[in-house]
Design a protein around this motif. Structure first.
Motif, PDB file in Angstrom:
ATOM      1  N   ALA A 182     -45.757 -44.940  -0.178  1.00 32.03           N
ATOM      2  CA  ALA A 182     -46.135 -45.702   1.012  1.00 32.03           C
ATOM      3  C   ALA A 182     -45.361 -47.014   1.103  1.00 32.03           C
ATOM      4  O   ALA A 182     -44.971 -47.442   2.200  1.00 32.03           O
ATOM      5  N   TYR A 183     -45.135 -47.667  -0.038  1.00 32.01           N
ATOM      6  CA  TYR A 183     -44.394 -48.933  -0.019  1.00 32.01           C
ATOM      7  C   TYR A 183     -42.943 -48.701   0.388  1.00 32.01           C
ATOM      8  O   TYR A 183     -42.361 -49.488   1.151  1.00 32.01           O
ATOM      9  N   ASP A 184     -42.337 -47.622  -0.068  1.00 32.56           N
ATOM     10  CA  ASP A 184     -40.958 -47.313   0.321  1.00 32.56           C
ATOM     11  C   ASP A 184     -40.861 -47.028   1.819  1.00 32.56           C
ATOM     12  O   ASP A 184     -39.861 -47.384   2.453  1.00 32.56           O
ATOM     13  N   ARG A 185     -41.862 -46.366   2.361  1.00 30.03           N
ATOM     14  CA  ARG A 185     -41.831 -46.085   3.808  1.00 30.03           C
ATOM     15  C   ARG A 185     -41.951 -47.388   4.605  1.00 30.03           C
ATOM     16  O   ARG A 185     -41.302 -47.554   5.642  1.00 30.03           O
ATOM     17  N   LEU A 186     -42.790 -48.313   4.125  1.00 28.10           N
ATOM     18  CA  LEU A 186     -42.884 -49.618   4.791  1.00 28.10           C
ATOM     19  C   LEU A 186     -41.550 -50.350   4.712  1.00 28.10           C
ATOM     20  O   LEU A 186     -41.101 -50.935   5.709  1.00 28.10           O
ATOM     21  N   ARG A 187     -40.897 -50.325   3.564  1.00 29.05           N
ATOM     22  CA  ARG A 187     -39.596 -50.985   3.422  1.00 29.05           C
ATOM     23  C   ARG A 187     -38.555 -50.357   4.350  1.00 29.05           C
ATOM     24  O   ARG A 187     -37.687 -51.054   4.881  1.00 29.05           O
ATOM     25  N   VAL A 204     -54.534 -52.456   4.743  1.00 27.48           N
ATOM     26  CA  VAL A 204     -54.583 -52.998   3.383  1.00 27.48           C
ATOM     27  C   VAL A 204     -55.213 -54.383   3.342  1.00 27.48           C
ATOM     28  O   VAL A 204     -55.378 -54.941   2.258  1.00 27.48           O
ATOM     29  N   GLY A 205     -55.549 -54.947   4.493  1.00 27.18           N
ATOM     30  CA  GLY A 205     -56.292 -56.210   4.523  1.00 27.18           C
ATOM     31  C   GLY A 205     -55.456 -57.458   4.719  1.00 27.18           C
ATOM     32  O   GLY A 205     -55.973 -58.565   4.570  1.00 27.18           O
ATOM     33  N   TRP A 206     -54.183 -57.319   5.094  1.00 31.45           N
ATOM     34  CA  TRP A 206     -53.330 -58.488   5.344  1.00 31.45           C
ATOM     35  C   TRP A 206     -53.305 -58.738   6.850  1.00 31.45           C
ATOM     36  O   TRP A 206     -52.316 -58.491   7.524  1.00 31.45           O
ATOM     37  N   GLU A 207     -54.410 -59.229   7.366  1.00 29.87           N
ATOM     38  CA  GLU A 207     -54.644 -59.274   8.795  1.00 29.87           C
ATOM     39  C   GLU A 207     -53.720 -60.248   9.521  1.00 29.87           C
ATOM     40  O   GLU A 207     -53.228 -59.945  10.611  1.00 29.87           O
ATOM     41  N   ASP A 208     -53.455 -61.425   8.938  1.00 29.12           N
ATOM     42  CA  ASP A 208     -52.668 -62.416   9.681  1.00 29.12           C
ATOM     43  C   ASP A 208     -51.232 -61.944   9.899  1.00 29.12           C
ATOM     44  O   ASP A 208     -50.645 -62.153  10.968  1.00 29.12           O
ATOM     45  N   VAL A 209     -50.646 -61.282   8.918  1.00 27.87           N
ATOM     46  CA  VAL A 209     -49.286 -60.756   9.104  1.00 27.87           C
ATOM     47  C   VAL A 209     -49.308 -59.563  10.054  1.00 27.87           C
ATOM     48  O   VAL A 209     -48.375 -59.354  10.831  1.00 27.87           O
ATOM     49  N   ALA A 210     -50.387 -58.784  10.013  1.00 30.44           N
ATOM     50  CA  ALA A 210     -50.516 -57.666  10.963  1.00 30.44           C
ATOM     51  C   ALA A 210     -50.531 -58.191  12.400  1.00 30.44           C
ATOM     52  O   ALA A 210     -49.892 -57.609  13.291  1.00 30.44           O
ATOM     53  N   VAL A 211     -51.242 -59.296  12.625  1.00 32.39           N
ATOM     54  CA  VAL A 211     -51.278 -59.890  13.969  1.00 32.39           C
ATOM     55  C   VAL A 211     -49.892 -60.378  14.383  1.00 32.39           C
ATOM     56  O   VAL A 211     -49.473 -60.208  15.538  1.00 32.39           O
ATOM     57  N   ARG A 212     -49.152 -60.971  13.449  1.00 30.87           N
ATOM     58  CA  ARG A 212     -47.795 -61.427  13.776  1.00 30.87           C
ATOM     59  C   ARG A 212     -46.887 -60.252  14.117  1.00 30.87           C
ATOM     60  O   ARG A 212     -46.051 -60.342  15.018  1.00 30.87           O
ATOM     61  N   CYS A 213     -47.031 -59.162  13.397  1.00 31.89           N
ATOM     62  CA  CYS A 213     -46.237 -57.966  13.726  1.00 31.89           C
ATOM     63  C   CYS A 213     -46.530 -57.492  15.139  1.00 31.89           C
ATOM     64  O   CYS A 213     -45.603 -57.129  15.892  1.00 31.89           O
ATOM     65  N   VAL A 232     -41.138 -62.809   9.075  1.00 26.81           N
ATOM     66  CA  VAL A 232     -42.194 -61.827   8.773  1.00 26.81           C
ATOM     67  C   VAL A 232     -41.681 -60.768   7.803  1.00 26.81           C
ATOM     68  O   VAL A 232     -42.360 -60.404   6.829  1.00 26.81           O
ATOM     69  N   VAL A 233     -40.468 -60.276   8.080  1.00 25.70           N
ATOM     70  CA  VAL A 233     -39.903 -59.241   7.207  1.00 25.70           C
ATOM     71  C   VAL A 233     -39.743 -59.777   5.786  1.00 25.70           C
ATOM     72  O   VAL A 233     -40.073 -59.111   4.798  1.00 25.70           O
ATOM     73  N   ARG A 234     -39.241 -61.013   5.683  1.00 24.16           N
ATOM     74  CA  ARG A 234     -39.029 -61.607   4.358  1.00 24.16           C
ATOM     75  C   ARG A 234     -40.366 -61.806   3.627  1.00 24.16           C
ATOM     76  O   ARG A 234     -40.465 -61.551   2.428  1.00 24.16           O
ATOM     77  N   ARG A 235     -41.382 -62.215   4.337  1.00 23.77           N
ATOM     78  CA  ARG A 235     -42.693 -62.442   3.701  1.00 23.77           C
ATOM     79  C   ARG A 235     -43.291 -61.143   3.166  1.00 23.77           C
ATOM     80  O   ARG A 235     -43.850 -61.101   2.084  1.00 23.77           O
ATOM     81  N   VAL A 236     -43.143 -60.080   3.963  1.00 30.66           N
ATOM     82  CA  VAL A 236     -43.691 -58.791   3.524  1.00 30.66           C
ATOM     83  C   VAL A 236     -42.924 -58.285   2.307  1.00 30.66           C
ATOM     84  O   VAL A 236     -43.507 -57.799   1.339  1.00 30.66           O
ATOM     85  N   ARG A 237     -41.600 -58.430   2.340  1.00 33.13           N
ATOM     86  CA  ARG A 237     -40.793 -57.945   1.217  1.00 33.13           C
ATOM     87  C   ARG A 237     -41.125 -58.676  -0.081  1.00 33.13           C
ATOM     88  O   ARG A 237     -41.084 -58.097  -1.165  1.00 33.13           O
ATOM     89  N   ARG A 238     -41.428 -59.957   0.022  1.00 31.03           N
ATOM     90  CA  ARG A 238     -41.630 -60.763  -1.186  1.00 31.03           C
ATOM     91  C   ARG A 238     -43.043 -60.647  -1.766  1.00 31.03           C
ATOM     92  O   ARG A 238     -43.316 -61.208  -2.827  1.00 31.03           O
ATOM     93  N   SER A 239     -43.924 -59.980  -1.089  1.00 26.95           N
ATOM     94  CA  SER A 239     -45.313 -59.915  -1.548  1.00 26.95           C
ATOM     95  C   SER A 239     -45.449 -58.944  -2.720  1.00 26.95           C
ATOM     96  O   SER A 239     -45.373 -57.725  -2.546  1.00 26.95           O
ATOM     97  N   ARG A 240     -45.656 -59.493  -3.907  1.00 28.71           N
ATOM     98  CA  ARG A 240     -45.882 -58.639  -5.066  1.00 28.71           C
ATOM     99  C   ARG A 240     -47.257 -57.985  -5.001  1.00 28.71           C
ATOM    100  O   ARG A 240     -47.445 -56.878  -5.485  1.00 28.71           O
ATOM    101  N   THR A 241     -48.215 -58.683  -4.406  1.00 30.78           N
ATOM    102  CA  THR A 241     -49.567 -58.122  -4.282  1.00 30.78           C
ATOM    103  C   THR A 241     -49.559 -56.873  -3.412  1.00 30.78           C
ATOM    104  O   THR A 241     -50.188 -55.864  -3.739  1.00 30.78           O
ATOM    105  N   LEU A 242     -48.818 -56.958  -2.297  1.00 31.11           N
ATOM    106  CA  LEU A 242     -48.732 -55.786  -1.420  1.00 31.11           C
ATOM    107  C   LEU A 242     -48.078 -54.622  -2.148  1.00 31.11           C
ATOM    108  O   LEU A 242     -48.570 -53.484  -2.090  1.00 31.11           O
ATOM    109  N   ARG A 243     -46.990 -54.917  -2.843  1.00 33.12           N
ATOM    110  CA  ARG A 243     -46.295 -53.837  -3.553  1.00 33.12           C
ATOM    111  C   ARG A 243     -47.202 -53.218  -4.610  1.00 33.12           C
ATOM    112  O   ARG A 243     -47.258 -52.003  -4.760  1.00 33.12           O
ATOM    113  N   TRP A 244     -47.912 -54.058  -5.342  1.00 34.26           N
ATOM    114  CA  TRP A 244     -48.821 -53.557  -6.372  1.00 34.26           C
ATOM    115  C   TRP A 244     -49.945 -52.729  -5.750  1.00 34.26           C
ATOM    116  O   TRP A 244     -50.420 -51.755  -6.335  1.00 34.26           O
ATOM    117  N   SER A 245     -50.353 -53.083  -4.531  1.00 35.69           N
ATOM    118  CA  SER A 245     -51.499 -52.422  -3.893  1.00 35.69           C
ATOM    119  C   SER A 245     -51.181 -51.012  -3.419  1.00 35.69           C
ATOM    120  O   SER A 245     -52.036 -50.124  -3.489  1.00 35.69           O
TER     121      SER A 245
END
Length: 477
Positions: free
Chosen positions: A390-395, A317-326, A349-362
């Protein structure tokens, strides 16, 4: 050395790496990814952006053509190495870097010398357009020089002209390669058009004119009705197996009309029978075989597997910096880092991903899979429990990571009956990833092409698990 050679040699000190993993090589892939990250080398997202291709695992003869095809898409100086065992990644990458810097100095001159040699008929000379083999000098490389093959499909098989069963055209290969010639030369071809096996061909001549031939390895578009009964161009696109952030060994053959997926065929690379246990399922399968495994080590493997999957999805989805941290946290978990050391970063990392409205919208709404449908299809594990998109599976992955963080140091033994791996139950009628592969066509059909990779990444099937069939007797308790 001129300025251009100096710049090329300098650039090759940090080559862009394209890692291509084969089934059964997860541990090798993880080692290569960690070593590339430690060196600070960039990761290429496509062959055209890569300087170095690293094949993780032992390729079979059937893999040669599609691997060659990927390498041919790389710009000079392209080098390919093969890492077949863990413990060799650092040495293989260093040898490849040296090889690249040497080749960067005189790539064109070497090619010109080869062409002159071929023109003079000297042994070993390469004709213009022939492919150059690469490899290192430590046995990790794979030499593969050959003349350009026909445009291959995703499995490396040559594409043939599509003609709705008109395979008899193959016997008239004289169609190609003609220079200037008289129209009468086509008389035999016209006779061929009239034979009875092709009666009615004019009815779909427009289709055949589209379908005959291929461009850049892809067959040309043909026509077919779409869901609204509109007659639109239809394109057949193979996806995989050599993609960045793509499940190892997975191949999808998509039929597209516009940007909508109309049909899906699921395939995968060969998984050698009798192969070692799937890397991500090892703790549970070892326990089933009577070995002593602690709950903490099993939880570490589960959390690392989910971080690997989450990193792949976030990269797609293009969130490369968090992907590298994972991926960094994944490697630290596997190396046995204590909970106190990585707990804070992991929660962040978990908290940042959960709070991303852009990711959820995407990604919300992509690949909807209810628990009832998942259960009926034999899906278990996080994809079943997520009961959503897909967002529920990530959560769900994040939930299991957070819960697992609290018991990383649990020294109690894992019982043989605990056979729930990262992707589902390991004691069912089929491996958990087989059910994920079976449900893919249903989730992808009707989706936009740009969303297909996100849906696949949110399921993240593990091809290595397919070796766990009851017939093979691999590891079912």
């Amino acid at each position: 050395m001129d300025l251009r050679s100096l710049l090329r040699r300098t650039a090759m000190q940090r080559p862009a790496v394209l890692a291509v993993a084969l089934p059964g090589s997860t541990d090798i892939r993880l080692e290569v990814e960690a070593e590339v990250r430690r060196r600070g080398w960039p990761v290429a997202d496509a062959p055209a952006a890569a300087d170095l291709m690293v094949v993780c695992g032992s390729p079979e003869s059937r893999d040669a053509e599609w691997l060659d095809d990927i390498e041919r898409s790389m710009p000079e100086p392209a080098v390919r190495i093969v890492v077949e065992e863990t413990g060799h990644a650092a040495h293989a990458l260093e040898m490849a870097r040296r090889d690249l810097t040497d080749r960067a100095a005189t790539p064109r001159e070497a090619e010109a010398d080869d062409q002159q040699g071929a023109a003079a008929g000297e042994p070993g000379g390469r004709a213009p357009g022939e492919h150059q083999g690469h490899g290192d000098d430590q046995g990790h490389g794979a030499h593969h020089g050959s003349s350009p093959p026909p445009a291959p499909d995703d499995q490396g098989h040559p594409h043939h002209a599509m003609g709705h069963g008109h395979g008899g055209h193959a016997g008239h290969s004289g169609h190609e390669g003609h220079g200037n010639h008289h129209p009468d030369d086509h008389a035999p071809h016209m006779d061929h058009m009239e034979h009875e096996g092709h009666s009615g061909q004019m009815d779909h001549m427009g289709h055949d004119m589209h379908a005959m031939g291929a461009v850049a390895g892809l067959p040309m578009a043909e026509r077919a009705d779409d869901r609204d009964e509109l007659r639109l161009d239809q394109l057949h696109v193979p996806v995989g197996p050599g993609l960045t952030d793509w499940p190892t060994g997975l191949v999808l053959r998509l039929t597209l009309q516009g940007d909508v997926v109309q049909d899906v065929e699921v395939d995968h690379l060969h998984v050698p029978p009798g192969h070692r246990l799937p890397f991500w399922d090892q703790p549970w399968l070892w326990a089933a075989q009577g070995e002593k495994v602690t709950r903490g080590s099993a939880v570490r493997r589960r959390c690392a597997a989910h971080l690997d999957s989450a990193g792949r999805l976030l990269a797609v989805v293009g969130w490369e910096d968090v992907a590298v941290r994972c991926r960094r946290l994944r490697d630290e978990l596997l190396s046995g880092a204590p909970r106190e050391e990585i707990g804070g970063d992991l929660r962040g990392v978990v908290r940042r991903v959960r709070r991303s409205r852009t990711l959820r919208w995407s990604i919300a709404g992509l690949g909807e899979l209810s628990s009832s449908r998942a259960g009926a299809a034999g899906v278990t594990g996080p994809a079943l429990a997520a009961d959503g998109d897909a967002y529920d599976r990530l959560r769900r992955w994040l939930d299991e990571i957070e819960c697992g963080l609290e018991v990383l140091d649990d020294e109690r033994p894992l019982t043989p009956g605990e056979l729930a791996g990262p992707r589902g139950r390991l004691d069912g009628a089929q491996p958990p990833s087989q059910a994920l592969l079976d449900i893919l066509p249903e989730l992808l059909t009707g989706a936009e092409f740009a969303c297909a990779r996100i849906i696949v990444a949110s399921l993240d099937p593990d091809i290595e698990e397919l070796a766990l069939t009851p017939a093979s007797g691999a590891a079912h308790a």
